[in-house]
Every structure is written in C-alpha cells, then in structure tokens.
Design an enzyme around this catalytic site. Structure first.
Site, PDB file in Angstrom:
ATOM      1  N   SER A  40      36.493  36.135  36.969  1.00  0.00           N
ATOM      2  CA  SER A  40      36.117  37.532  36.769  1.00  0.00           C
ATOM      3  C   SER A  40      34.648  37.741  37.139  1.00  0.00           C
ATOM      4  CB  SER A  40      36.373  37.890  35.295  1.00  0.00           C
ATOM      5  OG  SER A  40      35.528  38.927  34.897  1.00  0.00           O
ATOM      6  N   SER A  41      34.423  38.575  38.155  1.00  0.00           N
ATOM      7  CA  SER A  41      33.041  38.743  38.619  1.00  0.00           C
ATOM      8  C   SER A  41      32.204  39.498  37.591  1.00  0.00           C
ATOM      9  CB  SER A  41      33.002  39.446  39.978  1.00  0.00           C
ATOM     10  OG  SER A  41      33.688  40.653  39.906  1.00  0.00           O
ATOM     11  N   SER A  83      38.069  41.865  31.100  1.00  0.00           N
ATOM     12  CA  SER A  83      39.447  41.367  31.075  1.00  0.00           C
ATOM     13  C   SER A  83      39.751  40.550  29.827  1.00  0.00           C
ATOM     14  CB  SER A  83      39.693  40.482  32.299  1.00  0.00           C
ATOM     15  OG  SER A  83      38.905  40.857  33.382  1.00  0.00           O
ATOM     16  N   GLU A 130      40.328  45.846  44.607  1.00  0.00           N
ATOM     17  CA  GLU A 130      40.071  47.296  44.517  1.00  0.00           C
ATOM     18  C   GLU A 130      39.637  47.828  45.885  1.00  0.00           C
ATOM     19  OE1 GLU A 130      37.360  48.807  41.384  1.00  0.00           O
ATOM     20  OE2 GLU A 130      36.703  50.230  42.907  1.00  0.00           O
ATOM     21  N   CYS A 146      43.823  52.678  37.551  1.00  0.00           N
ATOM     22  CA  CYS A 146      42.847  53.385  36.714  1.00  0.00           C
ATOM     23  C   CYS A 146      42.540  54.752  37.343  1.00  0.00           C
ATOM     24  CB  CYS A 146      41.573  52.559  36.598  1.00  0.00           C
ATOM     25  SG  CYS A 146      40.306  53.421  35.661  1.00  0.00           S
ATOM     26  N   HIS A 155      43.265  48.039  39.358  1.00  0.00           N
ATOM     27  CA  HIS A 155      42.553  48.001  40.641  1.00  0.00           C
ATOM     28  C   HIS A 155      43.142  48.925  41.710  1.00  0.00           C
ATOM     29  CE1 HIS A 155      40.164  44.650  39.562  1.00  0.00           C
ATOM     30  NE2 HIS A 155      41.061  43.703  39.709  1.00  0.00           N
ATOM     31  N   CYS A 215      38.030  47.332  29.256  1.00  0.00           N
ATOM     32  CA  CYS A 215      37.614  48.714  29.494  1.00  0.00           C
ATOM     33  C   CYS A 215      38.866  49.581  29.383  1.00  0.00           C
ATOM     34  CB  CYS A 215      36.996  48.847  30.880  1.00  0.00           C
ATOM     35  SG  CYS A 215      38.189  48.432  32.161  1.00  0.00           S
ATOM     36  N   THR A 237      34.098  50.491  41.955  1.00  0.00           N
ATOM     37  CA  THR A 237      33.741  50.964  40.606  1.00  0.00           C
ATOM     38  C   THR A 237      32.828  50.017  39.847  1.00  0.00           C
ATOM     39  OG1 THR A 237      35.756  50.001  39.739  1.00  0.00           O
ATOM     40  CG2 THR A 237      35.825  52.361  40.234  1.00  0.00           C
ATOM     41  N   HIS A 264      37.801  42.139  47.688  1.00  0.00           N
ATOM     42  CA  HIS A 264      38.134  42.459  46.295  1.00  0.00           C
ATOM     43  C   HIS A 264      39.355  43.377  46.316  1.00  0.00           C
ATOM     44  CE1 HIS A 264      38.004  44.284  42.326  1.00  0.00           C
ATOM     45  NE2 HIS A 264      37.227  43.292  41.948  1.00  0.00           N
TER      46      HIS A 264
HETATM   47 FE1  SF4 Z   1      37.806  49.763  33.911  1.00  0.00          FE
HETATM   48 FE2  SF4 Z   1      37.494  49.794  36.545  1.00  0.00          FE
HETATM   49 FE3  SF4 Z   1      38.716  51.795  35.311  1.00  0.00          FE
HETATM   50 FE4  SF4 Z   1      36.128  51.459  34.972  1.00  0.00          FE
HETATM   51  S1  SF4 Z   1      37.173  51.943  36.881  1.00  0.00           S
HETATM   52  S2  SF4 Z   1      37.611  51.916  33.373  1.00  0.00           S
HETATM   53  S3  SF4 Z   1      35.947  49.248  35.012  1.00  0.00           S
HETATM   54  S4  SF4 Z   1      39.422  49.703  35.437  1.00  0.00           S
END
Ligand code: SF4
Length: 289
Positions: A228-229, A272, A134, A104, A82, A16, A172, A132
């Site tokens: 990876s979930s 990933s 994140e 991100c 994350h 992503c 997310t 997790h």
């Molecule tokens: Fe990727 Fe998570 Fe960012 Fe969405 S929030 S773009 S899934 S890293």
C-alpha cells in the site's frame, strides 16, 4: 501498561470512506448467496482478502480472467473503489454478469471529467503514477489523447502543439504540493488548460494527523499492507517526526523494543487497514507494555 504510558490513535486512521464502502459492499453481497468475484483485490490488505477468500470470494487478477468467466446469471463482480476502465463494464454486460459498482464517487467524478473533456477535444493529463489501478481506470475513460505525469521533471519535458487544449486531473491519492508544482510548470508553458483538483482529502487528513501524533509520540506504529503506497507514505512521515517508528502488517510483525521512559505510543494505519486490526494492536500494546 507501564505507569504513565499512554496509547493514542491518530485522529484520522484506517479505512477511508471509499474503501469502507467497497469492503462493506462485498460482505453484503456474500449474504445474497451468489458467486462473488472482485475485479482486483478489493483492498490492499492481505488479511481482509484472506478473510473474504475464506467466505468464497474470488479475485479476478486481470481482464483476461474476467473474459474467461462463463456467462452466468448467478455471479456478481464487484468493482473496487479504484474504479476500472470503461471497457470492463462492456465485458460484464456482454457476459451478462451482474456488476456491483463500488467505485468511489470521488474517482467516478474523475472518470466523468475525463470522458467529457476528451469528448470536447482536450488532451487529458493525469498527474499520478502510471500503472496504478486508479490511473489505469481513468485512462480507460479518456476517449482521445492522454498523458500521465508523475513528477516535476516529467512536467518540464512535456510539450504539446500550441493549439492543443489540456485538462489536468490528479490521482486521488497524489501529493497535494507536488500536484500544484506540476500544474504551475504546465501553466507557465502557456497552454490552454483547465485544472480539476481531484485529490481526495482523506489522504491528506490521514497524513496530517499522523504527523501531528508522531511529533508528540515516543514510539509510532504504522499498520498497513506492504504494497500500500499510502501506508508507506505514512511510515515516511512518521519516521521524519519520530525515530522509533515501526511498520507492521499484522500483530505478528510487532516486535516492539520500547525505549526507556516511554510516555506516548502513537498508532496510525493506512487506508486499507481494517478497524479490527487497529484495535488488536492497540489492545496488545496496552496489555503488554
Ligand atoms: Fe478513499 Fe480514494 Fe475514495 Fe478518497 S478517493 S475516499 S482515498 S477511495
């Protein structure tokens, strides 16, 4: 490739935006000749982590490992997509380590909401999976009360004093439908709450296009890390639509037994999974079947 057989990739596949950005950041840093650490594996994929290790990038597995680094002007620590709790930035600062922040932006947004709404006295409810990274990161931006709810049962059991105000956010990668069920349960309880739908569309788009392709494919191959979930979820979705679904980490895991008269082999991959690996699998199937 068999006559009339087609190999097709899902429309949304692989890295992503946030993960691509984080991985690219590490490769850019390598060019700068510094000692590079990543705070946790940069991506949930052993192959990428191995490649980076070969280029001298080391992984810090814990806060203690970070605290144990010597003070240095020539080491960079890359924060992965994350994100991390606020205190990690404090440690980096204290130790005068360069921080290369590849959190991100969609995750960063949750940190800002959690920080602001905590300051305004709201109890932060994170709909997601405790443990997790994140979610651990988001918890670290909550200045006051915080609760993690992973399913409807936990939401039913969740109670707070009537005067308490809530702010509900989502991990997310959380399932969209489940998030809305949980929000509905909490809203029915009549609490004063604000809801921030922080689910990232990258996950949903990847899942939707995997389902569409699996529904028409005779065989589906799902590529991704075993931890990876989101890849596991893709595998489940594909299994629902296509009985011949294979989950592989690398090309070596692929022992295809194609049913007769295969017309379409579909390929999808978790967030990933690097493009290089997707291409390898695609070429392998094209050449060998
Ligand atoms: Fe990727 Fe998570 Fe960012 Fe969405 S929030 S773009 S899934 S890293």
């Amino acid at each position: 490739m068999g006559v009339g057989m087609e190999v097709k990739l899902a429309e949304c596949i692989g890295f992503c935006f946030g993960v691509k950005r984080a991985v690219d950041t590490v490769y850019e840093q390598i060019k700068n000749g510094k000692n590079i650490y990543t705070y946790g594996a940069i991506v949930n994929n052993e192959e990428v982590v191995k490649d980076l290790a070969g280029k001298g990038v080391r992984v810090l597995e814990s806060k203690e490992a970070l605290e144990g680094l010597p003070e240095s002007g020539c080491a960079s620590v890359v924060i992965r997509a994350h994100g991390v709790p606020e205190e990690v930035y404090g440690i980096l600062n204290e130790k005068k380590l360069e921080c290369v922040d590849a959190t991100c932006p969609f995750v960063k947004r949750i940190h800002r909401i959690a920080e602001k709404e905590s300051r305004d006295g709201r109890h932060i409810v994170i709909v997601g999976n405790a443990g997790h990274p994140e979610v651990e990161g988001i918890i670290g931006w909550c200045g006051g009360l915080v609760t993690v709810l992973k399913n409807e049962e936990e939401a039913e059991k969740f109670t707070v004093p009537e005067e308490e105000k809530l702010c509900i956010v989502a991990q997310t990668t959380f399932n969209y439908k489940k998030f809305h069920n949980i929000v509905e349960i909490l809203e029915k309880k009549g609490y004063n709450s604000i809801v921030a739908d922080t689910i990232c569309s990258a996950t949903e788009e990847r899942q939707r296009s995997a389902r569409t392709l699996a529904a028409e494919a005779d065989v589906m191959i799902v590529i991704g890390g075993k931890h990876s979930s989101n890849t596991r979820r893709l595998y489940e979705i594909c299994c629902e639509e296509c009985v011949h679904t294979y989950f592989i980490q690398t090309l070596d895991d692929l022992h295809l037994e194609l049913p007769k008269a295969v017309r379409l082999v579909g390929i999808t991959a978790g967030a990933s999974t690097p493009n290089k690996l997707i291409e390898e699998v695609q070429n392998y199937v094209r050449i060998n079947f």
